[in-house]
Design a protein around this motif. Structure first.
Motif, PDB file in Angstrom:
ATOM      1  N   ARG A 181       5.390   3.038   1.008  1.00  0.00           N
ATOM      2  CA  ARG A 181       4.873   1.669   1.105  1.00  0.00           C
ATOM      3  C   ARG A 181       3.431   1.637   1.606  1.00  0.00           C
ATOM      4  O   ARG A 181       2.656   0.772   1.220  1.00  0.00           O
ATOM      5  N   ARG A 182       3.108   2.570   2.503  1.00  0.00           N
ATOM      6  CA  ARG A 182       1.756   2.560   3.062  1.00  0.00           C
ATOM      7  C   ARG A 182       0.719   2.829   1.984  1.00  0.00           C
ATOM      8  O   ARG A 182      -0.398   2.314   2.034  1.00  0.00           O
ATOM      9  N   ILE A 183       1.096   3.633   0.974  1.00  0.00           N
ATOM     10  CA  ILE A 183       0.164   3.902  -0.123  1.00  0.00           C
ATOM     11  C   ILE A 183      -0.089   2.611  -0.905  1.00  0.00           C
ATOM     12  O   ILE A 183      -1.220   2.287  -1.273  1.00  0.00           O
ATOM     13  N   LEU A 184       0.986   1.855  -1.116  1.00  0.00           N
ATOM     14  CA  LEU A 184       0.841   0.589  -1.839  1.00  0.00           C
ATOM     15  C   LEU A 184       0.031  -0.412  -1.026  1.00  0.00           C
ATOM     16  O   LEU A 184      -0.831  -1.130  -1.559  1.00  0.00           O
ATOM     17  N   THR A 185       0.305  -0.463   0.269  1.00  0.00           N
ATOM     18  CA  THR A 185      -0.408  -1.397   1.132  1.00  0.00           C
ATOM     19  C   THR A 185      -1.910  -1.095   1.136  1.00  0.00           C
ATOM     20  O   THR A 185      -2.751  -1.994   1.032  1.00  0.00           O
ATOM     21  N   THR A 186      -2.225   0.197   1.237  1.00  0.00           N
ATOM     22  CA  THR A 186      -3.634   0.605   1.238  1.00  0.00           C
ATOM     23  C   THR A 186      -4.305   0.242  -0.083  1.00  0.00           C
ATOM     24  O   THR A 186      -5.444  -0.242  -0.114  1.00  0.00           O
ATOM     25  N   LEU A 187      -3.573   0.442  -1.167  1.00  0.00           N
ATOM     26  CA  LEU A 187      -4.112   0.114  -2.484  1.00  0.00           C
ATOM     27  C   LEU A 187      -4.440  -1.378  -2.583  1.00  0.00           C
ATOM     28  O   LEU A 187      -5.519  -1.761  -3.035  1.00  0.00           O
ATOM     29  N   LEU A 188      -3.493  -2.215  -2.144  1.00  0.00           N
ATOM     30  CA  LEU A 188      -3.724  -3.653  -2.222  1.00  0.00           C
ATOM     31  C   LEU A 188      -4.890  -4.063  -1.331  1.00  0.00           C
ATOM     32  O   LEU A 188      -5.692  -4.933  -1.686  1.00  0.00           O
ATOM     33  N   ALA A 189      -4.995  -3.429  -0.169  1.00  0.00           N
ATOM     34  CA  ALA A 189      -6.101  -3.738   0.741  1.00  0.00           C
ATOM     35  C   ALA A 189      -7.427  -3.355   0.091  1.00  0.00           C
ATOM     36  O   ALA A 189      -8.425  -4.069   0.211  1.00  0.00           O
ATOM     37  N   HIS A 190      -7.388  -2.224  -0.623  1.00  0.00           N
ATOM     38  CA  HIS A 190      -8.588  -1.763  -1.309  1.00  0.00           C
ATOM     39  C   HIS A 190      -9.059  -2.812  -2.333  1.00  0.00           C
ATOM     40  O   HIS A 190     -10.254  -3.006  -2.535  1.00  0.00           O
ATOM     41  N   PRO A 250      -8.628  10.176  -3.990  1.00  0.00           N
ATOM     42  CA  PRO A 250      -9.153   8.905  -4.482  1.00  0.00           C
ATOM     43  C   PRO A 250      -9.160   7.857  -3.365  1.00  0.00           C
ATOM     44  O   PRO A 250      -8.363   7.945  -2.427  1.00  0.00           O
ATOM     45  N   VAL A 251     -10.039   6.907  -3.486  1.00  0.00           N
ATOM     46  CA  VAL A 251     -10.227   5.930  -2.403  1.00  0.00           C
ATOM     47  C   VAL A 251      -8.982   5.085  -2.163  1.00  0.00           C
ATOM     48  O   VAL A 251      -8.754   4.601  -1.062  1.00  0.00           O
ATOM     49  N   TRP A 252      -8.152   4.876  -3.215  1.00  0.00           N
ATOM     50  CA  TRP A 252      -6.985   4.008  -3.039  1.00  0.00           C
ATOM     51  C   TRP A 252      -5.837   4.706  -2.315  1.00  0.00           C
ATOM     52  O   TRP A 252      -4.870   4.091  -1.920  1.00  0.00           O
ATOM     53  N   LEU A 253      -5.929   6.033  -2.157  1.00  0.00           N
ATOM     54  CA  LEU A 253      -4.788   6.797  -1.644  1.00  0.00           C
ATOM     55  C   LEU A 253      -4.786   6.854  -0.117  1.00  0.00           C
ATOM     56  O   LEU A 253      -5.757   7.264   0.511  1.00  0.00           O
ATOM     57  N   ASP A 254      -3.671   6.437   0.468  1.00  0.00           N
ATOM     58  CA  ASP A 254      -3.465   6.562   1.914  1.00  0.00           C
ATOM     59  C   ASP A 254      -3.144   8.023   2.206  1.00  0.00           C
ATOM     60  O   ASP A 254      -2.058   8.506   1.892  1.00  0.00           O
ATOM     61  N   THR A 255      -4.108   8.729   2.795  1.00  0.00           N
ATOM     62  CA  THR A 255      -3.961  10.184   2.908  1.00  0.00           C
ATOM     63  C   THR A 255      -2.897  10.597   3.914  1.00  0.00           C
ATOM     64  O   THR A 255      -2.259  11.630   3.755  1.00  0.00           O
ATOM     65  N   ASP A 256      -2.678   9.780   4.963  1.00  0.00           N
ATOM     66  CA  ASP A 256      -1.622  10.113   5.928  1.00  0.00           C
ATOM     67  C   ASP A 256      -0.266  10.080   5.254  1.00  0.00           C
ATOM     68  O   ASP A 256       0.559  10.995   5.390  1.00  0.00           O
ATOM     69  N   ALA A 257      -0.024   8.993   4.535  1.00  0.00           N
ATOM     70  CA  ALA A 257       1.270   8.846   3.858  1.00  0.00           C
ATOM     71  C   ALA A 257       1.435   9.941   2.812  1.00  0.00           C
ATOM     72  O   ALA A 257       2.516  10.521   2.671  1.00  0.00           O
ATOM     73  N   TYR A 258       0.384  10.227   2.112  1.00  0.00           N
ATOM     74  CA  TYR A 258       0.467  11.247   1.066  1.00  0.00           C
ATOM     75  C   TYR A 258       0.752  12.623   1.665  1.00  0.00           C
ATOM     76  O   TYR A 258       1.513  13.413   1.095  1.00  0.00           O
ATOM     77  N   ALA A 259       0.171  12.894   2.833  1.00  0.00           N
ATOM     78  CA  ALA A 259       0.432  14.167   3.505  1.00  0.00           C
ATOM     79  C   ALA A 259       1.915  14.289   3.841  1.00  0.00           C
ATOM     80  O   ALA A 259       2.518  15.360   3.728  1.00  0.00           O
ATOM     81  N   ASP A 260       2.525  13.164   4.257  1.00  0.00           N
ATOM     82  CA  ASP A 260       3.964  13.175   4.541  1.00  0.00           C
ATOM     83  C   ASP A 260       4.754  13.522   3.285  1.00  0.00           C
ATOM     84  O   ASP A 260       5.714  14.286   3.325  1.00  0.00           O
ATOM     85  N   LEU A 261       4.338  12.928   2.162  1.00  0.00           N
ATOM     86  CA  LEU A 261       5.066  13.195   0.917  1.00  0.00           C
ATOM     87  C   LEU A 261       4.944  14.663   0.524  1.00  0.00           C
ATOM     88  O   LEU A 261       5.915  15.278   0.067  1.00  0.00           O
ATOM     89  N   LEU A 262       3.760  15.218   0.726  1.00  0.00           N
ATOM     90  CA  LEU A 262       3.574  16.643   0.429  1.00  0.00           C
ATOM     91  C   LEU A 262       4.484  17.491   1.313  1.00  0.00           C
ATOM     92  O   LEU A 262       5.058  18.490   0.860  1.00  0.00           O
TER      93      LEU A 262
END
Length: 418
Positions: A181-190, A250-262
């Motif tokens: 969800r944080r990735i989506l939230t960051t995208l919308l904020a962007h 990419p600028v839209w990507l929430d890197t913290d959340a993405y790190a968790d997914l990795l």
RNA sequence: GUGGGUAUAGCUCAGCUGGUAGAGCAUCCGGUUGUGGUCCGGAAGGCCGCGGGUUCAAGCCCCGUUACUCACCCCA
């Protein structure tokens, strides 16, 4: 038809063969979940109407079957009509998912439960939807949830157990799409989307794989979202996979959340995890990781779940982290088809009309005591149909009971294979 | 909530240009077989979803309605 006797719309009867394969699948799922350390619980099929409509169920709340108060008087109906609030006539409702009841259950029994509680719930839920293929108004969900674990271990245990269950069912080709969800939230904020448009914008993004970048751009434009780089960003999202941040993220990507997914991916090499930044899921209560089971043959998901850290707090007052995964049992069973597992231990005794009942039962009892499953069938004109039905019901062998003095020694068993 | 398709025997379905309601399977009966999953013959089974209309005449055409089903929306 002379008499229309059908079950309620979207709800089904199950014939013996269906029931048998359903029970078989349920047993497999139960065993998998239990093996991963989860404990089964049960809650009532109804909850307080107010609780069901507390805003935690998303759109599903509108699909809830309401149960009218007992002892209503015409004046009550008139008052409700006057106020326009027909739900005032209901004080209970059928649950539309297993997550809201679980949150209530946890709030009720917290003192008796371990700090980290791993729950299994396998039970029917009801939604007043329009039925179609893979969609029913009564259907069974198989949920596992972990309450009280804020770390990624919760996601890992849930996904591992679910993948194990799918595997044990012999289901091949499934993959688990994952997002946060944080990735989506960051995208919308962007994109500087107004908060009140968030839910609607997310639903549009969810359709990217169906209507394409142009379609999404058009629908977002309809919502007034037309930041300059919408199309460019969407193109990046459409192509995004586990290599999303290999070079500069990419600028839209929430890197913290993405790190968790990795990290999740690294922890579960045996599970086919697909990063899908367009995965949304309708439930508004998700706060972090979200996931969904996909199958290449189906346009709808076989299950889904995610982290909902804020929900228990709504019932308890203090926030408790929680994460859950639900298997859509009906869709799984539809996919499995019938497995007519016939058993050599199940036998049919075909007897002639007029055979003495006492002798038949005595013969049957002897075989039952040997551990066989025994069915008595009176011989019909066409034995073929009778035997085929028995084979379909899981019987593996048959024998004719001769007239006269039937005894076990006289039985000559034959296979029902064909 | 929106749109399409379908509705005839217990089940699966035929039914022509509107003219006496059909088949297969299942069921029951008679025979055949006689350690038997075969075959032959017969019977029973229908408000043709429901309501209205057109017509000398409607399973068929028209309108409405209900149910089922598929798709959209959303979802498991």
């Amino acid at each position: 038809m002379a008499t229309p006797v059908t079950p309620p719309r979207g709800m089904r009867d199950f014939l013996p063969a269906d029931k048998a394969s359903r029970e078989h699948a349920l047993a497999v799922i139960r065993r998998s979940f239990a093996a991963h350390g989860f404990d089964e619980i049960e809650t009532p099929v109804m909850e307080d109407a107010a609780r069901l409509h507390s805003g935690l169920g998303g759109d599903n709340e509108k699909l809830a079957f309401a149960v009218m108060k007992r002892g209503l008087k015409p004046a009550d109906a008139a008052a409700a009509a006057e106020s326009g609030d027909l739900l005032a006539l209901a004080d209970l409702g059928l649950r539309f998912d297993l997550t809201v009841p679980l949150a209530r259950f946890y709030a009720t029994h917290r003192a008796e439960l371990p700090t980290v509680f791993r729950a299994i719930q396998i039970a029917p839920v009801w939604r007043a939807e329009r039925p179609q293929k893979g969609r029913y108004r009564q259907f069974v969900q198989c949920d596992i949830d972990i309450i009280g674990e804020s770390g990624l271990l919760a996601e890992i245990e849930l996904i591992t157990a679910t993948a194990a269950a799918l595997d044990a069912l012999g289901l091949t080709g499934c993959s688990i799409r994952i997002n946060d969800r944080r990735i989506l939230t960051t995208l919308l904020a962007h994109w500087k989307v107004a908060p009140e448009l968030n839910e609607r914008a997310l639903i549009v993004i969810d359709k990217l794989d169906k209507i394409g970048v142009d379609g999404v751009v058009a629908e977002l434009g309809g919502l007034g979202i037309s930041t300059a780089d919408v199309a460019e960003t969407l193109n990046g999202i459409a192509d995004a996979g586990w290599n999303a941040a290999d070079s500069a993220p990419p600028v839209w990507l929430d890197t913290d959340a993405y790190a968790d997914l990795l990290a999740l991916r690294a922890a579960m090499p045996g599970v086919r995890l697909v990063f899908d930044p367009t995965l949304v899921r309708g439930m508004g209560y998700y706060t972090g990781t979200i996931f969904e089971i996909s199958h290449p043959d189906l346009g709808y998901s076989l299950g889904g779940g995610g982290r909902y850290d804020g929900m228990i707090g709504r019932f308890l007052g203090t926030d408790v982290p929680a994460c859950g995964f639900s298997i859509g049992f009906e869709r799984i069973v539809d996919l499995l088809g019938a497995d007519a597992a016939s058993s050599e231990n199940a036998v049919v005794l075909v007897y002639e009309k007029g055979t003495d009942s006492a002798q038949l039962v005595a013969l049957k009892q002897t075989l039952v005591e040997q551990g066989l499953r025994v069915r008595l069938e009176q011989r019909t004109k066409n034995v073929k149909a009778l035997l085929e039905r028995a084979a379909g019901a899981g019987y593996g062998r048959y024998a004719f009971v001769g007239n006269g003095a039937p005894g076990e020694a006289d039985l000559e068993f034959r296979s029902l294979g064909g």
